[in-house]
Design an enzyme around this catalytic site. Structure first.
Site, mmCIF file in Angstrom:
data_model
loop_
_atom_site.group_PDB
_atom_site.id
_atom_site.type_symbol
_atom_site.label_atom_id
_atom_site.label_comp_id
_atom_site.label_asym_id
_atom_site.label_seq_id
_atom_site.Cartn_x
_atom_site.Cartn_y
_atom_site.Cartn_z
ATOM 1 N N GLY A 175 -1.769 7.880 -11.859
ATOM 2 C CA GLY A 175 -0.793 7.744 -10.785
ATOM 3 C C GLY A 175 0.450 7.061 -11.319
ATOM 4 N N ALA A 176 1.537 7.819 -11.430
ATOM 5 C CA ALA A 176 2.768 7.278 -12.007
ATOM 6 C C ALA A 176 3.779 6.882 -10.937
ATOM 7 C CB ALA A 176 3.393 8.303 -12.963
ATOM 8 N N GLY A 177 3.295 6.724 -9.717
ATOM 9 C CA GLY A 177 4.172 6.253 -8.654
ATOM 10 C C GLY A 177 4.538 4.793 -8.835
ATOM 11 N N ALA A 178 5.055 4.178 -7.777
ATOM 12 C CA ALA A 178 5.573 2.819 -7.901
ATOM 13 C C ALA A 178 4.496 1.820 -8.329
ATOM 14 C CB ALA A 178 6.200 2.390 -6.577
ATOM 15 N N VAL A 179 3.304 1.880 -7.712
ATOM 16 C CA VAL A 179 2.247 0.939 -8.065
ATOM 17 C C VAL A 179 1.742 1.186 -9.480
ATOM 18 C CG1 VAL A 179 -0.087 0.139 -7.529
ATOM 19 C CG2 VAL A 179 1.524 0.585 -5.681
ATOM 20 N N HIS A 238 -10.357 -5.539 2.330
ATOM 21 C CA HIS A 238 -8.927 -5.481 2.023
ATOM 22 C C HIS A 238 -8.214 -4.755 3.167
ATOM 23 C CE1 HIS A 238 -5.263 -5.321 -0.290
ATOM 24 N NE2 HIS A 238 -5.270 -4.000 -0.362
ATOM 25 N N ASN A 297 -7.266 10.545 0.451
ATOM 26 C CA ASN A 297 -7.483 9.815 -0.796
ATOM 27 C C ASN A 297 -8.899 9.871 -1.329
ATOM 28 O OD1 ASN A 297 -4.813 9.204 -0.684
ATOM 29 N ND2 ASN A 297 -5.047 7.035 -0.256
ATOM 30 N N ASP A 334 -0.363 11.741 -14.287
ATOM 31 C CA ASP A 334 0.054 12.075 -12.922
ATOM 32 C C ASP A 334 -0.038 13.586 -12.752
ATOM 33 O OD1 ASP A 334 1.664 10.406 -10.601
ATOM 34 O OD2 ASP A 334 2.150 12.547 -10.567
#
EC number: 1.1.1.37
Length: 312
Positions: free
Chosen positions: A7-11, A175, A95, A32
């Site tokens: 996952g190359a998103g923001a997180v 969480h 998800n 990604d």
């Protein structure tokens, strides 16, 4: 040593940035599904090498998991983020399939990898990965408690003026905005209990602000936060790769600890080279025990959705 961030998103990118800057590993791979996205993030990070003074080798890959072979720790951030008005639970339908598929690909090329789950709803996604892949419970870890505890320390610092680096504070439980349990009774600053520093009303507000910490940011940003989640993921990776054996709250599989079984939920654990080296059982009072049971019941109900969807 080698780490993969999926996952190359923001997180994911922030997590990778922290891992690279701190030279936690020799080799870092970013994966990604979006064409060229991971490669672009990897190249961009690589171009900061001389500016920041690190030597980590960073590689990007578009859905080619063969490049992840030999991974020691894999961080899974894949999936859709929260939008304003959404709970973490709202993400489960999309998800669940993504996390299961990604974890399967990782283990195909790195069967001994330790999995760090960041994707939401994190406790349920951690449980899904553990149950569907048949891994030892020491090798599947949800990051959430590390992030929630960091937010707890932030609000304690803002309320008291103390440095976050002098604060010891732990969040246990699920969480989620209604399931996490900031342990105000055990929070301290350089050994001084916060009950002697802040009033009961102040401590109650700190706990309340902590519990909606993620939702507050989602409302402000229009999407999920990324700086603190990415840094929290990197902190978990660092303790494992460097065998630091730090005590960090994480979502892990319980088998009788805290009176719960067959559930992944946040508790303090010792993190070392084997993943979860030990579950730390805190002495909770009756109120805290009741809150933890209620939190576990809520997480367990969410896990039932996996069976309803026939994902498990």
């Amino acid at each position: 040593m080698k780490v993969t961030v999926v996952g190359a998103g923001a997180v994911g990118a922030t997590c990778a940035d922290n891992i690279a800057r701190k030279e936690i590993v020799d080799e870092l791979v970013i994966v990604d599904i979006k064409e060229g996205f991971a490669e672009g993030k990897a190249l961009d990070l690589t171009q900061t090498t001389s500016l920041l003074g690190f030597d980590t080798t960073i590689t990007g890959s578009t859905n080619d998991y063969s490049k992840t072979a030999g991974t020691h720790v894999a961080v899974i951030t894949s999936g859709i983020p929260r939008k304003p008005g959404m709970s973490r639970e709202d993400l489960i339908g999309t998800n669940a399939g993504i996390v299961k598929e990604v974890a399967t690909h990782i283990l195909k090329y790195s069967p001994e990898a330790i999995l760090i789950i960041i994707s939401n709803p994190m406790d349920t996604m951690t449980y899904l990965a553990l149950k569907s892949l048949g891994l030892p419970k020491s090798r599947v870890i949800g990051m959430g408690g590390a992030l929630d505890s960091s937010r707890f320390k932030t609000y304690l610092s803002l309320a008291s003026g103390a440095s976050q680096n002098d604060i010891q504070a732990t969040v246990i439980g699920g969480h989620g905005d209604t399931t996490m349990i900031p342990l105000t009774r055990l929070a301290s600053c350089q050994g001084v209990p916060f009950s002697k520093i802040l009033s009961p009303d102040q401590l109650e507000k700190v706990a309340s602000d902590t519990m909606v910490g993620g939702a507050t940011l989602t409302k402000l940003l229009g999407t999920s936060a990324w700086y603190a989640p990415g840094a929290a993921g990197a902190a978990v990776v660092e303790s494992i790769i460097r065998d630091e054996r730090k005590v960090i709250p994480c979502s892990v599989y319980l088998d009788g600890e805290y009176g719960e079984s067959d559930i992944c939920i946040g508790v303090p654990v010792v993190l070392g080279k084997n993943g979860i080296e030990k579950i730390v059982e805190l002495e909770l009072n009756e109120t805290e025990k009741a809150k933890f049971k209620a939190s576990a019941d809520a997480v367990r109900n969410m896990n039932k959705v996996l069976h309803d969807m026939k994902v498990l």
